[in-house]
Design an enzyme around this catalytic site. Sequence first.
Site, PDB file in Angstrom:
ATOM      1  N   GLU A  70       0.811  -1.216   0.000  1.00  0.00           N
ATOM      2  CA  GLU A  70       0.000   0.000   0.000  1.00  0.00           C
ATOM      3  C   GLU A  70       0.842   1.262   0.000  1.00  0.00           C
ATOM      4  O   GLU A  70       0.499   2.244  -0.655  1.00  0.00           O
ATOM      5  CB  GLU A  70      -0.956   0.009   1.203  1.00  0.00           C
ATOM      6  CG  GLU A  70      -2.123  -0.964   1.086  1.00  0.00           C
ATOM      7  CD  GLU A  70      -1.796  -2.370   1.529  1.00  0.00           C
ATOM      8  OE1 GLU A  70      -0.652  -2.604   1.988  1.00  0.00           O
ATOM      9  OE2 GLU A  70      -2.668  -3.255   1.422  1.00  0.00           O
ATOM     10  N   HIS A 139     -10.828  -4.716  10.200  1.00  0.00           N
ATOM     11  CA  HIS A 139     -11.496  -4.601   8.902  1.00  0.00           C
ATOM     12  C   HIS A 139     -12.869  -3.933   9.021  1.00  0.00           C
ATOM     13  O   HIS A 139     -13.719  -4.133   8.162  1.00  0.00           O
ATOM     14  CB  HIS A 139     -11.703  -5.981   8.266  1.00  0.00           C
ATOM     15  CG  HIS A 139     -10.480  -6.612   7.696  1.00  0.00           C
ATOM     16  ND1 HIS A 139      -9.484  -7.144   8.473  1.00  0.00           N
ATOM     17  CD2 HIS A 139     -10.085  -6.811   6.411  1.00  0.00           C
ATOM     18  CE1 HIS A 139      -8.540  -7.651   7.693  1.00  0.00           C
ATOM     19  NE2 HIS A 139      -8.876  -7.463   6.437  1.00  0.00           N
TER      20      HIS A 139
HETATM   21  C1  LIG Z   1      -2.290  -4.331   4.627  1.00  0.00           C
HETATM   22  C2  LIG Z   1      -3.259  -5.249   3.990  1.00  0.00           C
HETATM   23  N1  LIG Z   1      -3.437  -5.180   2.661  1.00  0.00           N
HETATM   24  C3  LIG Z   1      -4.311  -5.995   2.043  1.00  0.00           C
HETATM   25  C4  LIG Z   1      -5.023  -6.912   2.766  1.00  0.00           C
HETATM   26  C5  LIG Z   1      -6.061  -7.794   2.084  1.00  0.00           C
HETATM   27  N2  LIG Z   1      -5.532  -9.160   1.979  1.00  0.00           N
HETATM   28  C6  LIG Z   1      -5.773 -10.074   2.931  1.00  0.00           C
HETATM   29  S1  LIG Z   1      -4.974 -11.493   2.643  1.00  0.00           S
HETATM   30  C7  LIG Z   1      -4.320 -10.916   1.216  1.00  0.00           C
HETATM   31  C8  LIG Z   1      -3.450 -11.790   0.400  1.00  0.00           C
HETATM   32  C9  LIG Z   1      -2.281 -12.278   1.164  1.00  0.00           C
HETATM   33  O1  LIG Z   1      -1.519 -13.112   0.366  1.00  0.00           O
HETATM   34  P1  LIG Z   1      -0.320 -13.923   0.964  1.00  0.00           P
HETATM   35  O2  LIG Z   1       0.533 -13.031   1.783  1.00  0.00           O
HETATM   36  O3  LIG Z   1       0.336 -14.635  -0.151  1.00  0.00           O
HETATM   37  O4  LIG Z   1      -0.995 -14.943   1.960  1.00  0.00           O
HETATM   38  P2  LIG Z   1      -1.995 -16.154   1.630  1.00  0.00           P
HETATM   39  O5  LIG Z   1      -3.362 -15.593   1.633  1.00  0.00           O
HETATM   40  O6  LIG Z   1      -1.632 -16.728   0.325  1.00  0.00           O
HETATM   41  O7  LIG Z   1      -1.795 -17.102   2.743  1.00  0.00           O
HETATM   42  C10 LIG Z   1      -4.713  -9.604   0.994  1.00  0.00           C
HETATM   43  C11 LIG Z   1      -4.347  -8.790  -0.170  1.00  0.00           C
HETATM   44  C12 LIG Z   1      -4.823  -6.943   4.160  1.00  0.00           C
HETATM   45  N3  LIG Z   1      -5.516  -7.778   4.936  1.00  0.00           N
HETATM   46  N4  LIG Z   1      -3.918  -6.127   4.737  1.00  0.00           N
END
Ligand SMILES: Cc1ncc(C[n+]2csc(CCOP(=O)(O)OP(=O)(O)O)c2C)c(N)n1
Lengths: 337, 322
Positions: A70, A139
């Site tokens: 972000e 959230h």
């Molecule tokens: C700061 C922030 N940005 C975006 C999100 C929304 N979000 C939640 S999980 C996720 C994807 C995370 O991917 P990864 O780190 O690969 O973990 P995985 O879900 O594959 O275990 C996103 C974009 C968030 N929760 N916090």
Amino acid sequence: MARKITYQQAINEALSQEMSRDPRVIIMGEDVAGGAGTDGEDEAWGGVLGVTKGLYKKFGDRVMDTPITESAFIGAAVGAATAGLRPVAELMFIDFMGVCLDQIFNQAAKFRYMFGGKAETPVVIRTMYGAGFRAAAQHSQCLYPVFTHIPGLKVVMPATPYDAKGLLIQAIRDNDPVIFCEHKVLYTLEGDVPEEPYTIPFGEASVVREGKDVTIVTLGRMVHMATEAADNLAKQGIKCEVIDLRTTSPMDEDTILESVENTGRLVVVDEAHPRCNIATDVSALVADKAFDSLKAPIKMVTGPHVPVPFSDVLEDLYIPNAAKIEAAVRLVMGKKN
Amino acid sequence: MQLSKADLLKAYRMMKTIREFEERLHVEFATGEIPGFVHLYAGEEASATGFCMHLDGRDKIASTHRGHGHSIGKGCDVDAMMAEIYGKKSGLCGGKGGSMHIADLDKGMLGANGIVGGGPPLICGAGLAAKVLKTGGVAIAFVGDGAFNQGTTAESLNLASVWRLPCLFVVENNGYAEATSSKYSVSCDDFTDRAAAYSMPGIAVDGHDFFAVYEAAGEAIKRARSGGGPSLIEVKLNRYYGHFEGDAQTYRGVDEVKNIRATKDCLVLFRRRVEGAKLLDASELNKIDADVMAQIENAVKKAKAAPKPTAADLMTDVYVSY
Ligand SMILES: Cc1ncc(C[n+]2csc(CCOP(=O)(O)OP(=O)(O)O)c2C)c(N)n1
Ligand SMILES: [Mg+2]
């Protein structure tokens, strides 16, 4: 021609029409298209709740998925705005502002003034706020008072599909940074929206119910709670004037003050935590500028000063509702609850 | 690294508990009874288990939104976790946190996290505390491939390196961040390439193979405990379900998950290995399966029957409330 569409569709339509009109408008955010680099569908998500669905198909690379960074991409949107684009960046949940706040309040917000009026930063940051999804403390927040506090930012809080479209088009055409706050519970709300593009100027509240007894100033999702309360109270002979602020910065002081001068009573309803929120701000305005008109103390109806709880029973208690608003109105009317 | 028979049984039980916990949640979520967002860890069990098998009471971990596996690995009570996910008062966080915020600080589980990239800085702090207090503890940040790009992760890698903290940064690369492929979002092919920039070892391991994870984890933890500083470990694995429950997953290839389940199931691979080498026999593992099924069934029953928090709970646990 107006027809019924949802708040979410109204936002999508505003984005689509502005992108068609102006090639400098681009969209960026996490999974605003979705599916980047995968074997499956190209535009797999269109935003986590599907708000930007269809825009990637229409506008291709002008709809950019970002890594989960972000600070970098909100900052890039700000930078691009100073360099000739008109980006609409999506900060998925307002709660994530913690990750990128510097780029918003020390960078975007400051340029025009700090550079002696020489900078224009036409960036829009769309972001989802509010409780009601059982999404818990990180959230569900209502952090718009934080943005409202900062000179240089404009803060927009549409409560209806009609306002969402008109205010978003205005935001995109505006030359200052705009924080565009969408309540997640409102996305499925339907309302009349004209097909053609139109703008709603910032700083003009809308009077959604007229009444002579009590002024209720509110915003965002709480507009609907307040009108529900007003309709219930009307049956008991109490006439409320409900004012939807629509933008908290700039804020339409005149409409608030005129109304309070007529009614002499004020209830302010804000989903945000009770300290330093929009309710305290509006109350201070009225105490400062319309004190002599008041026939009763001002009452605020807000969320409590605790993080948003997960459990459904607790979250339901957390969120202000029509019953709480009605109680506050009866109180300022000097009626027993 | 030699595992005793007791350790093998413990590791299998841990993985199986995580699997059944998640498989059951998948089913229960579909009924609509579970509120909020739920991100399942099924398919990734060997990672949490391979690391947590080395940990004890001195050690801390920070997890992610996909936190059930790490929580079980670090010893969080399964009944209390389930109750938390159902939003009940008997939940691990009194129903105030939910799936995305399961935590048990007494167990060294610093929390699942709703903020992607929220964990690594906290883990620098936990590592710093262990170092200053000379506890001999280590601190592990689990992050996803998506979180691996966050500034907080990059800053933490640097901080842990310059302060020589007893920290591990474990990148669980399941190939996706929500609907975005890591092939698109990550600037390097091998996540371990970034380790060199922070002067720390970078090790990649097959996350379907418990033994590979266990071994790599053991070395990095030993190094951290003995003052050798942080490590970066990429665990390559797959998630069986969507980003969150309700995700239609149209971004995934046809039969992608089916193939992974058929060929890369960490539980099946574990069984094949220990049974083949005659380290354990099938009946011992079957018994664990049955135990775990009963345990999860019981946890769900209890969670469903448990009372919700009450109005009095809304305003507690905050130092001042209005
Ligand atoms: C700061 C922030 N940005 C975006 C999100 C929304 N979000 C939640 S999980 C996720 C994807 C995370 O991917 P990864 O780190 O690969 O973990 P995985 O879900 O594959 O275990 C996103 C974009 C968030 N929760 N916090
Ligand atoms: Mg991932």
